[in-house]
Design an enzyme around this catalytic site. Structure first.
Site, PDB file in Angstrom:
ATOM      1  N   HIS A 109      -7.136   5.448 -40.719  1.00  0.00           N
ATOM      2  CA  HIS A 109      -8.135   4.734 -41.001  1.00  0.00           C
ATOM      3  C   HIS A 109      -9.044   4.807 -39.790  1.00  0.00           C
ATOM      4  O   HIS A 109     -10.470   4.464 -39.454  1.00  0.00           O
ATOM      5  CB  HIS A 109      -8.095   3.461 -41.546  1.00  0.00           C
ATOM      6  CG  HIS A 109      -7.819   3.106 -42.870  1.00  0.00           C
ATOM      7  ND1 HIS A 109      -6.360   3.346 -43.365  1.00  0.00           N
ATOM      8  CD2 HIS A 109      -8.582   3.543 -44.015  1.00  0.00           C
ATOM      9  CE1 HIS A 109      -6.513   3.461 -44.663  1.00  0.00           C
ATOM     10  NE2 HIS A 109      -7.730   3.474 -45.069  1.00  0.00           N
ATOM     11  N   ARG A 156     -15.635  -0.360 -47.932  1.00  0.00           N
ATOM     12  CA  ARG A 156     -14.221  -0.866 -47.749  1.00  0.00           C
ATOM     13  C   ARG A 156     -14.456  -2.237 -47.291  1.00  0.00           C
ATOM     14  O   ARG A 156     -14.397  -2.434 -45.839  1.00  0.00           O
ATOM     15  CB  ARG A 156     -13.568   0.202 -46.425  1.00  0.00           C
ATOM     16  CG  ARG A 156     -13.356   1.726 -47.177  1.00  0.00           C
ATOM     17  CD  ARG A 156     -12.594   2.258 -46.003  1.00  0.00           C
ATOM     18  NE  ARG A 156     -12.085   3.736 -46.369  1.00  0.00           N
ATOM     19  CZ  ARG A 156     -12.730   5.015 -46.294  1.00  0.00           C
ATOM     20  NH1 ARG A 156     -13.685   5.050 -45.966  1.00  0.00           N
ATOM     21  NH2 ARG A 156     -11.881   5.801 -46.839  1.00  0.00           N
ATOM     22  N   ARG A 195     -15.244  -2.080 -53.024  1.00  0.00           N
ATOM     23  CA  ARG A 195     -13.756  -2.011 -53.374  1.00  0.00           C
ATOM     24  C   ARG A 195     -13.160  -3.489 -52.877  1.00  0.00           C
ATOM     25  O   ARG A 195     -13.469  -3.784 -51.801  1.00  0.00           O
ATOM     26  CB  ARG A 195     -13.263  -1.007 -52.532  1.00  0.00           C
ATOM     27  CG  ARG A 195     -11.567  -0.867 -52.618  1.00  0.00           C
ATOM     28  CD  ARG A 195     -10.971   0.354 -52.298  1.00  0.00           C
ATOM     29  NE  ARG A 195     -10.979   0.189 -50.673  1.00  0.00           N
ATOM     30  CZ  ARG A 195     -10.365   1.148 -49.905  1.00  0.00           C
ATOM     31  NH1 ARG A 195     -10.137   2.380 -50.242  1.00  0.00           N
ATOM     32  NH2 ARG A 195     -10.289   1.150 -48.505  1.00  0.00           N
ATOM     33  N   GLU A 253      -5.301   6.994 -56.493  1.00  0.00           N
ATOM     34  CA  GLU A 253      -4.690   7.322 -55.060  1.00  0.00           C
ATOM     35  C   GLU A 253      -3.105   7.424 -55.051  1.00  0.00           C
ATOM     36  O   GLU A 253      -2.826   7.462 -54.072  1.00  0.00           O
ATOM     37  CB  GLU A 253      -5.495   6.597 -54.140  1.00  0.00           C
ATOM     38  CG  GLU A 253      -5.392   4.949 -54.152  1.00  0.00           C
ATOM     39  CD  GLU A 253      -6.130   4.342 -53.010  1.00  0.00           C
ATOM     40  OE1 GLU A 253      -6.396   4.932 -52.164  1.00  0.00           O
ATOM     41  OE2 GLU A 253      -6.298   3.191 -53.398  1.00  0.00           O
ATOM     42  N   ASN A 299      -7.100  10.646 -49.505  1.00  0.00           N
ATOM     43  CA  ASN A 299      -6.502  10.355 -48.306  1.00  0.00           C
ATOM     44  C   ASN A 299      -4.983   9.927 -48.873  1.00  0.00           C
ATOM     45  O   ASN A 299      -3.980  10.372 -48.113  1.00  0.00           O
ATOM     46  CB  ASN A 299      -7.097   9.510 -47.545  1.00  0.00           C
ATOM     47  CG  ASN A 299      -8.596   9.669 -47.320  1.00  0.00           C
ATOM     48  OD1 ASN A 299      -9.048  10.774 -47.354  1.00  0.00           O
ATOM     49  ND2 ASN A 299      -9.373   8.634 -47.415  1.00  0.00           N
ATOM     50  N   ASP A 300      -5.002   8.857 -49.598  1.00  0.00           N
ATOM     51  CA  ASP A 300      -3.731   8.234 -49.945  1.00  0.00           C
ATOM     52  C   ASP A 300      -3.081   9.329 -51.184  1.00  0.00           C
ATOM     53  O   ASP A 300      -1.800   9.259 -51.049  1.00  0.00           O
ATOM     54  CB  ASP A 300      -3.954   6.752 -50.724  1.00  0.00           C
ATOM     55  CG  ASP A 300      -3.967   5.812 -49.335  1.00  0.00           C
ATOM     56  OD1 ASP A 300      -3.237   6.115 -48.477  1.00  0.00           O
ATOM     57  OD2 ASP A 300      -4.715   4.964 -49.522  1.00  0.00           O
ATOM     58  N   ARG A 319      -0.084   9.323 -43.263  1.00  0.00           N
ATOM     59  CA  ARG A 319      -1.282   9.731 -42.685  1.00  0.00           C
ATOM     60  C   ARG A 319      -1.782   9.141 -41.363  1.00  0.00           C
ATOM     61  O   ARG A 319      -2.659   9.774 -40.790  1.00  0.00           O
ATOM     62  CB  ARG A 319      -2.467   9.267 -43.764  1.00  0.00           C
ATOM     63  CG  ARG A 319      -2.779   7.944 -43.948  1.00  0.00           C
ATOM     64  CD  ARG A 319      -3.588   7.515 -45.227  1.00  0.00           C
ATOM     65  NE  ARG A 319      -4.820   7.294 -44.963  1.00  0.00           N
ATOM     66  CZ  ARG A 319      -5.835   6.817 -45.820  1.00  0.00           C
ATOM     67  NH1 ARG A 319      -5.299   6.031 -46.870  1.00  0.00           N
ATOM     68  NH2 ARG A 319      -7.007   6.757 -45.286  1.00  0.00           N
ATOM     69  N   CYS A 368     -13.871   9.845 -53.526  1.00  0.00           N
ATOM     70  CA  CYS A 368     -14.236   9.075 -52.430  1.00  0.00           C
ATOM     71  C   CYS A 368     -13.445   9.128 -51.151  1.00  0.00           C
ATOM     72  O   CYS A 368     -13.533   8.635 -49.808  1.00  0.00           O
ATOM     73  CB  CYS A 368     -14.485   7.835 -52.550  1.00  0.00           C
ATOM     74  SG  CYS A 368     -12.865   6.653 -53.167  1.00  0.00           S
TER      75      CYS A 368
HETATM   76  C1  PEP Z   1      -8.514   7.209 -50.149  1.00  0.00           C
HETATM   77  O1  PEP Z   1      -7.180   6.829 -49.987  1.00  0.00           O
HETATM   78  O2  PEP Z   1      -8.719   8.589 -50.270  1.00  0.00           O
HETATM   79  C2  PEP Z   1      -9.427   6.246 -49.842  1.00  0.00           C
HETATM   80  C3  PEP Z   1     -10.741   6.490 -49.793  1.00  0.00           C
HETATM   81  O3  PEP Z   1      -9.246   4.948 -49.370  1.00  0.00           O
HETATM   82  P1  PEP Z   1      -8.556   4.686 -47.887  1.00  0.00           P
HETATM   83  O4  PEP Z   1      -9.023   5.882 -46.997  1.00  0.00           O
HETATM   84  O5  PEP Z   1      -9.530   3.457 -47.448  1.00  0.00           O
HETATM   85  O6  PEP Z   1      -7.299   4.201 -48.118  1.00  0.00           O
HETATM   86 MG    MG Z   2      -6.681   4.591 -50.141  1.00  0.00          MG
END
Ligand code: PEP
Ligand code: MG
Length: 580
Positions: free
Chosen positions: A197, A304, A340, A443, A466-467, A477, A514
């Site tokens: 993040h 977020r 979210r 995710e 991402n997740d 990550r 996203c």
């Molecule tokens: C993701 O996991 O791709 C996502 C958009 O949420 P975050 O990056 O805030 O975990």
């Molecule tokens: Mg996520």
């Protein structure tokens, strides 16, 4: 002497500026040099703060001795009192005030860093961990100091030189979000992964950043001249005039390219064969909505909200949250805003939630009580947010998005709590949009593989790549030691994404991506070919993605991408994706 370091490129562009070495706490305190005649007063101010903090600990010690108080409380208060009484901490601070004329807060964090660094050398893991206690003691004294501090704003202290490049061992998302008000030119860290993040916040700020450098903090000194190449993941220290001139030129060229892209703001986001593609913005704070509008986003695809909860001692109450959500809706006019719910946990922490279940030291935080899991064990806290979002829905097109769902029963519990929030609002005669849409993030691989309950019970889906990548490939990550294995082009990842898009489209359910893949212009055509028509990304990436959309032929891409999805070698897949 010129040298360069390499790390993970996480936020593109070039920054040229002076190094500013920081630790966590340093970001929070003013740093200035005292006049000679103020030194004696500063020493008194420091001693008084130590005495106050020590009295606070004594009072806590009394509380801790009450029958029934947890045994750990008394142990930790005792330990903290011992640390504060230890001259190793306080004498060093006095010396820095006297000899270097540092203000007390600054001297305190410098001395803390020195002591904490020694703890890092310990073999014993328990002793190494105790550095957290030192940080907490220092924070206690800082708080007292700041209560009575001379007014010198953080902003002024840190931005005296406009081109500051922050060099840190690690930065938390909570640290990084503060850069929004601090005008930082760029940053480099020794730890961290490309979709942590911290990296995501850097991209949202559109400042060049490189993480996972390993030794930057130990090799660089304050005020060293630095070039951060956030596109290639390179840091050049003390460049000679030739290199400097070359990078200045590249920086100007990049700025020129960016300004050319601005011509696309009002262009329609449509493929060559006439498919409309929605491009939404990801935001972290209400004020980011402005940037979203400047680049002509079709709405906010991901707000977020957890960033509203960071860097503060008290949680935002219902009214404060309501005002924050409503302000975004108002900035967006009639465009939709996808809010979210709180995704706290893993690398995102909030000190106001420190004592809650989800913020305890989880053995494996990414697999712990994060996001919706946390909210479902803290229903009162969750209901506050749900009511605030619902109340804001009266003022515009709000969609509610739930993170980290894996089980059908989590969907049911969440929907039941939304109903409860609505009942409470009806009782208190608050207005809200009864038909506010509720969507789920895909995710977790389990969710992507069993879409049934999501398609039956929700109104829309948003894929968090991402997740999804982190959990599919079992790669933390945020961990730079496995960053080389974080591979969006892994066929397993692509199959899960494609399958989710197709599953949703089959039943006419809106589906977006996203995660960071949506903002990568090199992947726009791949996602279009999978059938994606809704992207959400940082405003700074939107126009480049739009440019790709406008050069794409969706029908042709569908056929080519279908072939790519049959490949099973990430390197072959990458090669073919580049050719799109
Ligand atoms: C993701 O996991 O791709 C996502 C958009 O949420 P975050 O990056 O805030 O975990
Ligand atoms: Mg996520």
């Amino acid at each position: 002497m010129t040298f360069s370091l390499h790390g993970q490129a996480v936020s593109g562009g070039i920054a040229i500026g002076r190094a500013h070495l920081v630790s966590h706490a340093m970001l929070e305190v003013a740093q200035y040099q005292l006049r000679e005649r103020d030194v004696a007063g500063e020493l008194i101010r420091f001693d008084k703060a130590v005495a106050t903090a020590s009295a606070e600990l004594d009072a806590l010690r009394v509380d801790a001795s009450v029958p029934g108080a947890p045994a750990e409380l008394s142990a930790f208060v005792g330990l903290h009192a011992m640390i504060l009484a230890d001259p190793a901490l306080t004498n060093g601070v006095r010396e820095l005030i006297r000899e270097r004329r540092c203000n007390a807060e600054w001297a305190m964090v410098q001395q803390m860093q020195l002591v904490v660094d020694q703890f890092d050398e310990f073999e014993d893991a328990y002793l190494r961990e105790r550095k957290q206690d030192i940080v907490q003691v220092v924070e206690r004294v800082l708080k007292v100091l700041q209560g009575k501090a001379r007014k010198l704003s953080r902003r002024k202290a840190v931005t005296a030189d406009v081109d500051l490049i922050v060099v840190a061992n690690d930065l938390s998302p909570a640290d990084t979000i503060q850069f929004k008000s601090l005008r930082i030119g760029g940053f480099v860290t020794d730890l961290g992964g490309s979709t942590s993040h911290t990296a995501i916040v850097a991209r949202s700020l559109a400042i060049p950043a490189v993480v996972g450098m390993q030794h930057a903090r130990s090799l660089i000194q304050d005020d060293d001249l630095l070039i951060v190449d956030g596109t290639r993941g390179v840091l050049i220290v003390d460049p000679d005039s030739g290199v400097l001139a070359e990078y200045r030129l590249r920086k100007t060229e990049l700025e020129l390219e960016r300004s050319k892209l601005r011509r696309l703001v009002t262009s329609r986001s449509r493929t060559l064969d006439g498919e409309d593609v929605e491009l939404h913005a990801n935001i972290e704070l209400p004020q980011d909505a402005e940037r979203a509008m400047e680049v002509g986003a079709d709405g906010v695809g991901l707000f977020r909200t957890e960033f509203l909860f960071m860097n503060r001692d008290e949680l935002p109450d219902e009214d404060e949250q309501f005002e924050a959500y409503r302000s975004v809706v108002k900035s967006l006019g009639d465009k939709p805003v996808t809010i979210r719910t709180l995704d706290i946990g893993a690398d995102k922490n909030a000190r106001a939630l420190r004592n809650r279940a989800g913020n305890r030291n989880a053995p494996n935080p990414a697999l712990g009580l994060r996001a919706i899991r946390f909210c479902l064990v803290e229903p009162q806290l969750f209901l506050v947010q749900l009511r605030a979002i619902l109340r804001a829905s009266h003022y515009g097109a709000i969609r509610l998005l739930i993170p980290m769902l894996a089980h059908a029963h989590e969907i049911e519990q969440t929907l039941a709590l939304i109903e409860l929030a609505k009942t409470q609002l009806r009782e208190s005669r608050h207005k809200f949009d009864d038909r506010m849409e509720v969507g789920g993030m895909i995710e977790i691989p389990a969710a992507a593989l069993t879409l049934g309950p999501f398609l039956r019970r929700l109104d829309f889906l948003s894929i968090g790549t991402n997740d999804l990548i982190q959990y599919t490939l079992a790669i933390d990550r945020t961990d730079d030691s496995v960053a080389h294995l974080y591979e969006p082009m892994h066929p397993a990842v692509l199959k899960l994404i494609a399958q989710t898009i197709q599953g949703a489209r089959r039943v006419d359910m809106p589906v977006a991506v996203c995660g960071e893949m949506a903002g990568n212009p090199k992947l726009t055509k791949l996602l279009l070919g999978m059938g994606l028509r809704q992207f959400s990304m940082h405003p700074s990436q939107l126009l480049e993605v739009k440019q790709q959309v406008m050069m794409a032929d969706a029908a042709q891409l569908a056929a080519r991408v279908a072939k790519i999805l049959k490949l099973d070698e990430p390197s072959r897949i990458s090669e073919q994706v580049d050719k799109l």
